[in-house]
Design an enzyme around this catalytic site. Sequence first.
Site, PDB file in Angstrom:
ATOM      1  N   SER A   1       0.825  -1.211   0.000  1.00 17.34           N
ATOM      2  CA  SER A   1       0.000   0.000   0.000  1.00 17.34           C
ATOM      3  C   SER A   1       0.854   1.254   0.000  1.00 17.34           C
ATOM      4  O   SER A   1       1.780   1.380   0.804  1.00 17.34           O
ATOM      5  CB  SER A   1      -0.884   0.053   1.251  1.00 17.34           C
TER       6      SER A   1
ATOM      7  N   HIS B   1     -10.151  -1.025  -9.512  1.00 16.90           N
ATOM      8  CA  HIS B   1      -9.519  -2.230 -10.042  1.00 16.90           C
ATOM      9  C   HIS B   1      -8.564  -2.831  -9.024  1.00 16.90           C
ATOM     10  O   HIS B   1      -7.989  -2.140  -8.204  1.00 16.90           O
ATOM     11  CB  HIS B   1      -8.799  -1.933 -11.358  1.00 16.90           C
TER      12      HIS B   1
ATOM     13  N   HIS C   1      -5.742  -9.178  -0.759  1.00 18.60           N
ATOM     14  CA  HIS C   1      -5.613  -9.306   0.697  1.00 18.60           C
ATOM     15  C   HIS C   1      -6.663 -10.263   1.249  1.00 18.60           C
ATOM     16  O   HIS C   1      -7.806 -10.280   0.780  1.00 18.60           O
ATOM     17  CB  HIS C   1      -5.802  -7.945   1.380  1.00 18.60           C
TER      18      HIS C   1
ATOM     19  N   TYR D   1      -8.185  -9.931   4.032  1.00 19.38           N
ATOM     20  CA  TYR D   1      -9.294  -9.180   4.645  1.00 19.38           C
ATOM     21  C   TYR D   1     -10.359  -8.755   3.630  1.00 19.38           C
ATOM     22  O   TYR D   1     -11.475  -8.413   3.999  1.00 19.38           O
ATOM     23  CB  TYR D   1      -8.794  -7.964   5.438  1.00 19.38           C
ATOM     24  N   GLU D   2     -10.012  -8.782   2.365  1.00 18.27           N
ATOM     25  CA  GLU D   2     -10.998  -8.409   1.343  1.00 18.27           C
ATOM     26  C   GLU D   2     -12.012  -9.529   1.116  1.00 18.27           C
ATOM     27  O   GLU D   2     -13.007  -9.330   0.423  1.00 18.27           O
ATOM     28  CB  GLU D   2     -10.292  -8.087   0.018  1.00 18.27           C
TER      29      GLU D   2
ATOM     30  N   ALA E   1       3.175  -2.083   3.756  1.00 18.75           N
ATOM     31  CA  ALA E   1       3.120  -1.010   4.745  1.00 18.75           C
ATOM     32  C   ALA E   1       2.890  -1.691   6.093  1.00 18.75           C
ATOM     33  O   ALA E   1       2.131  -2.659   6.165  1.00 18.75           O
ATOM     34  CB  ALA E   1       1.970  -0.063   4.437  1.00 18.75           C
TER      35      ALA E   1
ATOM     36  N   MET F   1      -0.955  -6.650   7.324  1.00 20.42           N
ATOM     37  CA  MET F   1      -2.066  -7.527   6.921  1.00 20.42           C
ATOM     38  C   MET F   1      -1.790  -8.267   5.615  1.00 20.42           C
ATOM     39  O   MET F   1      -2.719  -8.606   4.885  1.00 20.42           O
ATOM     40  CB  MET F   1      -3.350  -6.699   6.775  1.00 20.42           C
ATOM     41  N   SER F   2      -0.527  -8.519   5.326  1.00 19.57           N
ATOM     42  CA  SER F   2      -0.220  -9.173   4.035  1.00 19.57           C
ATOM     43  C   SER F   2       1.076  -9.965   4.137  1.00 19.57           C
ATOM     44  O   SER F   2       1.482 -10.370   5.222  1.00 19.57           O
ATOM     45  CB  SER F   2      -0.086  -8.094   2.954  1.00 19.57           C
TER      46      SER F   2
ATOM     47  N   ASN G   1       3.489   3.927  10.573  1.00 14.82           N
ATOM     48  CA  ASN G   1       2.902   4.453  11.820  1.00 14.82           C
ATOM     49  C   ASN G   1       3.404   3.619  12.992  1.00 14.82           C
ATOM     50  O   ASN G   1       3.936   2.519  12.789  1.00 14.82           O
ATOM     51  CB  ASN G   1       1.371   4.360  11.753  1.00 14.82           C
TER      52      ASN G   1
ATOM     53  N   HIS H   1      -5.947   5.003   7.564  1.00 11.15           N
ATOM     54  CA  HIS H   1      -5.424   4.527   6.291  1.00 11.15           C
ATOM     55  C   HIS H   1      -4.756   5.648   5.490  1.00 11.15           C
ATOM     56  O   HIS H   1      -3.757   5.435   4.801  1.00 11.15           O
ATOM     57  CB  HIS H   1      -6.571   3.888   5.497  1.00 11.15           C
TER      58      HIS H   1
END
Length: 288
Positions: A29, A60, A82, A84-85, A112, A223-224, A247, A259
């Site tokens: 990201s 996309h 991801h 979470y998607e 990130a 998260m990846s 962060n 985000h």
Amino acid sequence: MSYENAVEAAEFIRSKYAQGVETVVVLGSGLGAFADDLENAVRIPYESIPHFARSTVEGHAGELVLGEIDGRPVAVQQGRFHFYEGYDMEQVTFPMRAFGQMGIKNVILTNAAGSLNTEMTPGSLMLISDHLNCMGVNPLRGKNDERSGPRFPDMTAVYDKELQDIVVAEANAMSQERFESGRDKELVDFLHRGVYCALSGPTYETPTEIRMYRLLGADAVGMSTVPEAVAARHQGMRVTGISCITNFGAGMTEEAINHQEVMETGARVAEVFKELLRKVISRIHQTG
Ligand code: HPA
């Protein structure tokens, strides 16, 4: 998601870009700009690649960009799937299966991440030395196809030592160059090294969870990356990972995490990040 599907996806990609690609970069990201640096680039939307997941979110899902960095052909995944998607792990790892079938040997994973270490400030980079999979599921769960790799793959050294040494050496050389050329007023040590902990998301963590992950041995959370790293190792590919620290973990400062901040920090380090990736790719191809 069968072995044959990965072969089909690989053949499709090769039909659009015939040059032998040895290295793939997966962009995290806020780090997508690197794909724009490729020369003689061919862009393939994920939607058009057989068996790649269909995008569930508006807009996309991303593109596979193939092109050259200093004359060396590379593949760049601009955007990833991801967990979470709502994709299942087979969909999340499918691009890596296709890359394996293309004969790609080296994998550079980027993301990130939030820092759990007060010394590792937003805007710095972390070379991943190892990972903690706290996503609640193993990406290889399910039927195993021995043609891809073994049922019980070893995870002793997911992140290749030689590639780690290359990243460290290039980052040190860059710090030196930036200092000597006056771009940095002092010698900035922007590359840390640590353990990346993958969580399923999509929420950021609570302050108590952040303390827990720190106790477990994590230096950064995200998260990846872990699904792709595991799928790549399963196939015997060489993996390295770089986190862009965007962060501090929840509760480590007064501020809430959003985000927007994550994306902005990614953009802020884009120049250093792109330069490091370019140097690392050139070095990998020199050492074979
Ligand atoms: N937690 C999880 N994922 C993240 C974070 C975070 O603090 N920052 C960027 N990705």
